[in-house]
Write an enzyme that holds these catalytic residues in place. Structure first.
Site, PDB file in Angstrom:
ATOM      1  CG  HIS A  32      -1.688  -1.571   1.095  1.00 17.45           C
ATOM      2  ND1 HIS A  32      -2.647  -0.930   0.084  1.00 17.45           N
ATOM      3  CD2 HIS A  32      -2.046  -1.923   2.223  1.00 17.45           C
ATOM      4  CE1 HIS A  32      -3.818  -2.461   0.447  1.00 17.45           C
ATOM      5  NE2 HIS A  32      -3.049  -3.042   1.882  1.00 17.45           N
TER       6      HIS A  32
ATOM      7  CG  ASP B  54      -2.911  -8.005   0.054  1.00 17.36           C
ATOM      8  OD1 ASP B  54      -2.425  -8.830   0.799  1.00 17.36           O
ATOM      9  OD2 ASP B  54      -3.988  -7.835   0.442  1.00 17.36           O
TER      10      ASP B  54
ATOM     11  CG  HIS C 174      -6.675  -5.814   2.089  1.00 13.70           C
ATOM     12  ND1 HIS C 174      -6.887  -6.373   2.785  1.00 13.70           N
ATOM     13  CD2 HIS C 174      -7.611  -5.128   2.813  1.00 13.70           C
ATOM     14  CE1 HIS C 174      -6.866  -6.868   3.870  1.00 13.70           C
ATOM     15  NE2 HIS C 174      -7.775  -5.627   3.478  1.00 13.70           N
TER      16      HIS C 174
ATOM     17  CG  ASP D  30      -5.032 -10.081   2.988  1.00  6.38           C
ATOM     18  OD1 ASP D  30      -4.958 -11.200   1.757  1.00  6.38           O
ATOM     19  OD2 ASP D  30      -4.869  -9.165   3.155  1.00  6.38           O
TER      20      ASP D  30
END
Lengths: 435, 557
Positions: free
Chosen positions: A111, A150, A152, A239
């Protein structure tokens, strides 16, 4: 005990580092993964070798980031080790010591965007991007594909490579309408000079193994076949697992292992994944075995029940449709690019960026020179709620003489004025200057 | 006085020590068929003018178990392995009698799936039908919860002569190694027991009353009665004996290198601040990676008797030994012959050595003396390279905390201790190459027996506390007790010290000489949701390898 590929493992659980004592990104995160890796005896396989992570340097960070006010103030030592671990993984692969490597390190990085005012989504610096630019600096230019698995959207990596046609960024993640950071839609398709080289594949909540592997087989692998990268990097967040506490997907340890076997990345770098007890030990064991070409069919979560997490027919249909659409978009990227860039000299975008971990808001104006010959000269005007206002002039890697010349002149002539700092980053010549 | 005996592959050595003073030393060939004869012969020499009544303890180092494993003369073992999910069972079958059964605990010691009695009964019948009397039982994560193993043992123990349980072997994680260690323990059990019977018969000839200790692979000892429970700990105690000997014969308190240059091989060991380093996980024997705590040694195929040849102008030394050095009637030139030619050693028949080296010099294109020098240099350089590689490996060992990584403690040896036949001839050059002060300890030829004699009793213990489950596990003892939520790291350390001391005494240590060291000390907050659900505490303690209190060169009264 033997496998078919030599795999390097860089394991750094940072047992003495946390964002805060109860934060998901805390000391305990890789504890049970370590237990599982040790108990399974994975490090005793002749073809799996553990390497101690090196330390990344400030120069490594400045090669790709513009940290405000400087790199030292936005990181801790642990970030230098996790980026250093990724770099070590790259080195052992590039030097032929192993066929592939997995940096099982924390804290994560995907991120973290190009400009860094603080931490977002538990990330301060982008460890994959730092690694990729280290590879290019040390071993020469490479076409790289990053496949971000991931849950996200990896908005940081997307941002860093938005204008770079030599870095294909593919992110498969939970639909941004239902999860942080709220981005990663199909329409985010790369900057004007690199249109098509950012591919976002948002999947609906409750997608299972079936959906992930369908997307891999029918979209990601065909695109990689077209792109023919020199290196494939898996930004290996874990995740998407059905037990993850902060997401809503239904992926499995077996699924992650199959994905890594099929994707066959040169380097995998751990990103998120916060089901530290029920998922990570098994997912990581599965990924390591798959990368090393060792039978992983017995790796399974204790509570694994395929019926309980079966994907609905609606989700299946939705994904099939979406995959078709995105692949078409990829095929049409050349014509789309021509439509956008025709006649333009510079293009500008303005956006707000929120740093959830540090609660900072940033207002950014990005200007790119439209260029047929390179990623294009880039300038960024950034103002953060911390009060810092900076300007950055960025000459891309593999830059053309025109973009370079304009960038150099621009930095030369620019007056600091109301900016706290003006930065100049030249990736080809590895120059980083601050006014 | 202490009697130290090292029953080696070639020789049985014995020393009688009065404090640090060597009163007597003796060396006889080992008679493998009639071990008792060797022991009697060597002690007869020792006690020629002294009575055995002066003894306060006897310490033995033996290669019995090692040899049985190397020569494949071990007993057949049935293995019951409760594998759970993870690596493929194909990697877990250590022999044809390995049976994978259901039931397993997870990483926190929570029993996820229980043992199925009917499955165990079926497997036991198969093992018994194969005529097997020894059983090994190993469960995944059994060091976190021994329940699965003890459940299986309860159901099977009375049907076998001996049962080895995985969690008793070591507190460390590593399932395949736990299987190998348990297997080997059961496999050498008979052979080791007959050795112990021999020893007991041997000592019964003297006035008993003094304790008898056996040397372990970690350079520590345990009492003979304890050794019977875990005979696998005695494997590879040979190199440990020499290393402990070097420790006792020198004033080593720094980072140092110890070399035992033998006929066929050179064994390398490393000391950190005067303490011999242990293998991180366990020793390897005959391809079996184990959890047996052992001194970290590397063996390379270069010794005084290594065969020397020249191929395409390059001198190649070893790794094989064709026989003794040419100077002693052997068939080929050896480094020993080169050292004789160079006047670094005055042994054997010089003319034969010259002839052998001369034979090689025709191929090297060098003069005879130059060839000898090249052989000598090459042998020293090869040993140096192996030592440097080992130190590099130690210094590159992964660490898992920011603190340790940044602190970056490394081994930088400043002293070199050399024992073995060519020690005198090679030590100065090796010292130069390794940039260390070199030293040849006194009584180096019986360093092994001295090391065995002076080694202290060692042991280790692992404590795990999970306050969410309210369970404390004393791993190697297989004990689980209830704890309350207020249990903390400090209390865990106390439990560790207390039980470690008890354990050391039961192994044969004297209370006043137990030095406890905590080697691992971690406590993790277990957060579920956004709340702390409990603590996961992990403590390891050891009595580290060293010499019996006060018995060290430079420390004697």
């Amino acid at each position: 005990m033997k496998g078919t590929r030599k795999t390097g493992l860089i394991f750094f659980p940072a047992f003495d580092w946390a964002i805060s004592p109860t934060h998901p990104e805390r000391e305990e995160r890789l504890l049970y993964t370590q237990d599982q890796v040790f108990e399974e005896g994975l490090l005793d396989f002749d073809n799996i070798t553990e390497f101690k992570p090196g330390l990344a340097t400030i120069e490594d960070i400045n090669r790709i980031h513009v940290c405000v006010p400087d790199a030292q103030s936005v990181i801790t030592e642990s970030h230098l080790i996790s980026a250093g671990g990724a770099i070590t993984a790259a080195d052992v692969v590039m030097q032929g010591k192993v066929d592939n490597a997995f940096a099982l390190v924390r804290p994560p990085g995907h991120h973290a965007m190009r400009i860094v005012h603080g931490a977002r989504g538990f990330c301060n610096i982008n460890i994959e991007a730092i690694m990729i630019e280290h590879i290019r600096k040390k071993y020469g230019h490479r076409r790289v594909a990053v496949v971000d698995t991931d849950c996200h959207h990896g908005d940081g990596t997307q941002d860093i490579y938005w204008h770079d046609p030599d870095t294909l960024y593919i992110s498969i993640h939970q639909d941004g309408r239902t999860l942080y950071p709220g981005s990663g839609f199909i329409e985010e398709f790369g900057g004007p000079n690199a249109l098509g080289y950012t591919i976002n594949i948002p999947l609906p909540p409750h997608t299972s193994q079936e959906g992930f592997l369908y997307t891999l087989d029918n979209l990601i692998l065909p695109i990689l076949d077209d792109y023919k990268p020199d290196l494939i990097i898996n930004s290996a967040g874990q995740d998407n697992h059905y037990t993850d506490p902060i997401t809503n997907m239904n992926f499995t340890a077996q699924g992650y292992a199959i994905l890594n076997e099929k994707l066959s990345p040169h380097i995998a770098v751990l990103e998120g994944g916060y089901s530290i007890e029920s998922a990570l030990p098994y997912v990581n064991a599965g990924i390591i075995l798959a990368m090393a070409g060792i039978d992983y069919s017995s790796v399974m979560e204790p509570d694994y029940d395929p019926e309980a997490i079966r994907q609905s027919p609606q989700i299946t249909r939705y994904i099939e449709q979406e995959v078709k659409e995105i692949y078409q978009l990829w095929k049409d990227r050349g014509t789309k690019k021509a439509e956008i860039t025709e006649g333009a000299g510079y293009l500008r975008r303005r956006r707000g960026i929120y740093y959830d971990t540090d609660n900072i808001e940033e207002d950014q104006i990005e200007t790119i020179r439209i260029c047929e010959d390179c990623g294009g000269l880039l300038t960024i005007d950034s103002r953060a709620s911390t009060g810092n206002r900076v300007f950055a002039v960025i000459i891309p890697g593999q830059s053309c003489p025109a973009c370079r010349k304009k960038g150099e002149q621009f930095f030369e002539s620019i007056d600091r004025g109301t900016y706290d700092h003006v930065y100049f980053q030249d990736r080809d010549r590895d120059i980083y200057q601050v006014k | 006085m202490i009697l130290g005996i090292d029953v080696g592959g070639t020789h049985t050595d014995a020393v009688l020590l009065d404090g640090l003073i060597v009163r007597k030393k003796a060396k006889v060939p080992t008679n493998h068929e009639q071990l008792l004869d060797s022991l009697l012969a060597v002690t007869e020499e020792i006690f020629s003018d002294l009575g055995p009544d002066v003894l306060e303890r006897v310490v033995l180092s033996t290669t019995m178990s090692t040899n049985a494993i190397v020569q494949g003369t071990v007993s057949p073992v049935g293995m019951i392995v409760a594998a759970g999910p993870g690596i493929s069972p194909d990697f877990l079958r250590i022999n044809d009698h390995t049976h994978i059964v259901s039931g397993y605990a997870n990483h926190r010691g929570i029993i996820v799936s229980p043992v199925r009695d009917e499955e165990i009964d079926r497997v036991v019948s198969l093992i018994k039908d194969a005529g097997i009397d020894h059983l090994g039982i190993v469960g995944k994560f059994s060091t976190r919860n021994p329940g699965i193993e003890t459940n299986i043992a309860d159901r099977t123990a009375d049907r076998f002569r001996h049962v080895s349980l995985g969690h008793r072997m070591s507190g460390n994680l590593n399932f395949p190694r736990r299987i190998a260690t348990t297997y080997l323990n059961a496999a050498v059990w008979d052979i080791y027991n007959s050795f112990v019977n021999n020893i007991n018969r041997f000592v019964s000839r003297f006035d008993g009353g003094y304790p008898i200790y056996i040397l372990k692979a970690d350079g520590g000892t345990f009492e003979i009665a304890q050794s019977v429970k875990c005979p696998v700990q005695t494997i590879l105690s040979g190199p440990a004996a020499s290393i402990m000997g070097i420790l006792s014969l020198t004033e080593c308190g720094e980072d140092a290198i110890a070399l035992d240059i033998g006929g066929t091989t050179t064994d390398i060991a490393i000391f950190a601040g005067g303490v011999p380093l242990l293998e991180p996980l366990g020793v390897t024997i005959e391809g079996h990676k184990t959890l047996i705590r052992g001194l970290r040694t590397r063996s390379i195929g270069i010794g005084g008797d290594s065969r020397v040849r020249c191929e395409d102008g390059t001198i190649i030394i070893g790794p094989e030994r064709a026989g003794p050095a040419a100077a002693f009637g052997g068939p080929a030139a050896t480094p020993t012959d080169a050292m004789i030619v160079l006047n670094l050693a005055e042994i054997g028949d010089r003319e034969k050595a010259v002839a052998a080296i001369d034979g090689i010099s025709h191929k090297t294109g060098l003069s005879m003396v130059e060839t000898a020098q090249a052989i000598y240099d090459s042998a020293c350089e090869k040993i140096t390279a192996a030592v440097q590689a080992m130190i590099r490996e130690i210094n590159n060992e992964p660490v898992y905390t920011v603190h340790e990584l940044l602190e970056g403690k490394t081994i930088e040896p400043t002293a070199l201790y050399v024992v073995g036949g060519p020690a005198e001839a090679m030590a100065p050059r090796l010292g130069e190459l390794l940039r260390c002060r070199s030293e040849i300890p006194e009584h180096a030829e019986v360093a092994n027996a001295i090391g065995a004699a002076l080694a202290r009793t060692t042991t280790e213990l692992t404590i795990l506390a999970d306050t969410e489950q309210g369970v404390l596990t004393i791993v190697e003892e297989g004990i689980q007790i209830r704890i309350d939520s207020g249990f903390d790291r400090e209390k865990a350390r106390e439990v560790c010290r207390e039980h470690l001391e008890k354990r050391a005494i039961s192994m044969g240590a004297r209370k006043d000489e137990i030095e406890i060291e905590i080697t691992e000390d971690q406590s993790f907050n277990m957060v579920r949701g956004y709340f702390t659900a409990g603590k996961n505490i992990r403590i390891k303690g050891q009595v580290k390898p060293g010499l019996i209190a006060g018995l060290r060169k430079g420390t004697e009264a």
